[in-house]
Design a protein around this motif. Structure first.
Motif, mmCIF file in Angstrom:
data_model
loop_
_atom_site.group_PDB
_atom_site.id
_atom_site.type_symbol
_atom_site.label_atom_id
_atom_site.label_comp_id
_atom_site.label_asym_id
_atom_site.label_seq_id
_atom_site.Cartn_x
_atom_site.Cartn_y
_atom_site.Cartn_z
ATOM 1 N N ARG A 154 0.586 -1.327 0.160
ATOM 2 C CA ARG A 154 -0.144 0.412 0.065
ATOM 3 C C ARG A 154 1.116 1.276 0.085
ATOM 4 O O ARG A 154 0.731 2.197 -0.716
ATOM 5 N N ASP A 155 1.972 1.021 0.496
ATOM 6 C CA ASP A 155 3.091 2.268 0.786
ATOM 7 C C ASP A 155 3.545 2.936 -0.020
ATOM 8 O O ASP A 155 3.969 3.651 -0.954
ATOM 9 N N TRP A 156 3.898 1.618 -0.726
ATOM 10 C CA TRP A 156 4.090 1.738 -2.555
ATOM 11 C C TRP A 156 3.513 2.269 -3.449
ATOM 12 O O TRP A 156 4.126 3.072 -4.096
ATOM 13 N N LEU A 157 2.196 1.944 -3.277
ATOM 14 C CA LEU A 157 1.995 2.348 -4.512
ATOM 15 C C LEU A 157 1.503 3.798 -4.222
ATOM 16 O O LEU A 157 1.167 4.969 -4.798
ATOM 17 N N LYS A 158 1.345 4.164 -3.150
ATOM 18 C CA LYS A 158 0.999 5.715 -2.274
ATOM 19 C C LYS A 158 2.324 6.487 -3.458
ATOM 20 O O LYS A 158 1.819 7.147 -3.786
ATOM 21 N N ASN A 159 3.633 6.126 -3.304
ATOM 22 C CA ASN A 159 4.730 6.950 -3.769
ATOM 23 C C ASN A 159 4.761 6.468 -4.398
ATOM 24 O O ASN A 159 5.403 7.586 -4.973
ATOM 25 N N VAL A 160 4.301 5.697 -5.354
ATOM 26 C CA VAL A 160 4.288 5.364 -6.843
ATOM 27 C C VAL A 160 3.330 6.895 -7.765
ATOM 28 O O VAL A 160 4.060 8.001 -8.633
ATOM 29 N N LEU A 161 2.651 7.010 -6.932
ATOM 30 C CA LEU A 161 1.695 8.109 -7.616
ATOM 31 C C LEU A 161 2.054 9.544 -7.839
ATOM 32 O O LEU A 161 2.271 10.404 -8.254
ATOM 33 N N VAL A 162 2.516 9.320 -5.523
ATOM 34 C CA VAL A 162 3.262 10.977 -6.095
ATOM 35 C C VAL A 162 3.722 10.824 -6.494
ATOM 36 O O VAL A 162 4.781 12.484 -6.565
ATOM 37 N N THR A 163 5.160 9.976 -6.504
ATOM 38 C CA THR A 163 6.343 10.848 -7.570
ATOM 39 C C THR A 163 5.923 10.738 -9.004
ATOM 40 O O THR A 163 6.704 11.947 -9.238
ATOM 41 N N LEU A 164 4.977 10.508 -9.418
ATOM 42 C CA LEU A 164 4.401 9.906 -10.790
ATOM 43 C C LEU A 164 3.865 11.679 -11.274
ATOM 44 O O LEU A 164 4.071 12.712 -12.047
ATOM 45 N N TYR A 165 3.019 12.070 -10.162
ATOM 46 C CA TYR A 165 2.678 13.652 -9.811
ATOM 47 C C TYR A 165 3.628 14.602 -9.765
ATOM 48 O O TYR A 165 3.279 16.020 -10.724
ATOM 49 N N GLU A 166 5.175 14.491 -9.470
ATOM 50 C CA GLU A 166 6.350 14.557 -9.394
ATOM 51 C C GLU A 166 6.956 15.477 -10.490
ATOM 52 O O GLU A 166 6.947 16.460 -10.707
ATOM 53 N N ARG A 167 6.577 14.476 -11.075
ATOM 54 C CA ARG A 167 7.578 13.487 -13.064
ATOM 55 C C ARG A 167 6.547 14.626 -13.836
ATOM 56 O O ARG A 167 6.962 14.689 -14.749
ATOM 57 N N ASP A 168 5.474 14.501 -13.938
ATOM 58 C CA ASP A 168 4.538 14.571 -14.849
ATOM 59 C C ASP A 168 4.407 16.235 -14.770
ATOM 60 O O ASP A 168 3.133 16.589 -14.690
#
Length: 289
Positions: A154-168
């Motif tokens: 769960r923590d991994w999925l949340k952090n993946v989305l946050v990182t994609l948001y930062e780099r998008d």
């Protein structure tokens, strides 16, 4: 496809360490589906026929993995099993894959070509791509370890989305609707920052910030439910996520098996959400955007 897998694992390297044999973490070229770009590498059931070019009928004739196009005597294109010996040689061990027959194949090309030759047989029906990398001993997943797995996932999925948001920066990693959802998570001052956290801390974070995990769980389901988009995950649709995780998270296989609570070989959205601790009243198909 491998670049995207490595990219995602790099995003959450604090929680899931990449295997030693993996290629270096590099930022991939832009794509439309962070988890399943070029999902054909794992797909075992898609065969699409497009307009046939008269001069070369095979130009726009597409075959599923493990097959190649050939023409018959009447110049009609058809898909036939690829000879494994015609697959390009692997560039390194990171291209090796392990089948459910516990055999290491030089690449996914070699695997699917071999599987094709076994079509119609009991062995071929049971053969699937198990995980990325050469076959190795995978420890048994104990009951207490199985309970810990969704905490990290769960923590991994949340952090993946946050990182994609930062780099998008170019708006091609997430849709506008997805970005609006992730923005709320990103800007929440209570969000636990990415890091190597204890299981106790991850459990407390889920309890206190439960709402932050609802969308990431739905998002991941939507990324996998592609062929077809029907609200159910098959073994093939799960492969882009589970195949790179198994060598690093030995409870991966057992976790996804337990998600299929009714044992029908399909994981419905409700079953998927339940596996990650999402309450029944919070399961919403409209969140798969």
């Amino acid at each position: 496809m491998r670049v995207w897998i490595v990219f995602l694992l790099c995003l959450a390297g604090h929680a899931i360490a990449a295997p030693v044999s993996s290629p270096p973490c590099v930022e991939p070229e832009v794509g439309t589906n962070p988890v399943q770009v070029e999902v054909g590498e794992f797909d075992e059931a898609i065969e699409v026929v497009e307009d046939v070019a008269a001069e070369n009928p095979c130009v726009n004739y597409h075959c599923k993995k493990g097959k190649v196009c050939e023409v018959d005597e009447s110049n009609t294109p058809m898909c036939v099993c690829q000879d494994p010996s015609t697959c390009p040689p692997a560039e390194g061990e990171f291209e090796h894959v392990c089948g459910t027959d516990n055999k290491t194949y030089d690449s996914s090309c070699h695997f699917f070509a071999t599987k094709c030759t076994l079509e119609g047989t009991k062995k071929g029906h049971k053969l699937h791509l198990d995980y990325i990398g050469p076959c190795k001993y995978i420890e048994a997943c104990l009951d207490n370890e199985l309970k810990e797995f969704p905490l990290r996932m769960r923590d991994w999925l949340k952090n993946v989305l946050v990182t994609l948001y930062e780099r998008d920066e170019d708006n091609n990693l997430l849709t506008e609707k997805q970005k609006l959802r992730v923005k709320k998570i990103y800007e929440n001052e209570k969000r636990l920052q990415a890091g190597d956290h204890s299981l106790d801390l991850l459990a407390r974070d889920f309890e206190k910030n439960y709402n932050m995990f609802i969308f990431p769980v739905h998002w991941q389901f939507g990324q996998l439910d592609q062929h077809p988009v029907d609200g159910y995950l098959t073994h093939s649709e799960l492969a882009p996520l589970r195949a790179p995780l198994i060598p690093m998270e030995h409870c991966t296989t057992r976790f996804f098996e337990t998600c299929d609570s009714d044992g029908d070989k399909y994981i419905a959205l409700e079953e998927w959400a339940s596996c990650f601790g999402i309450k029944e009243q919070d399961v919403d198909k409209d969140l798969i955007i």
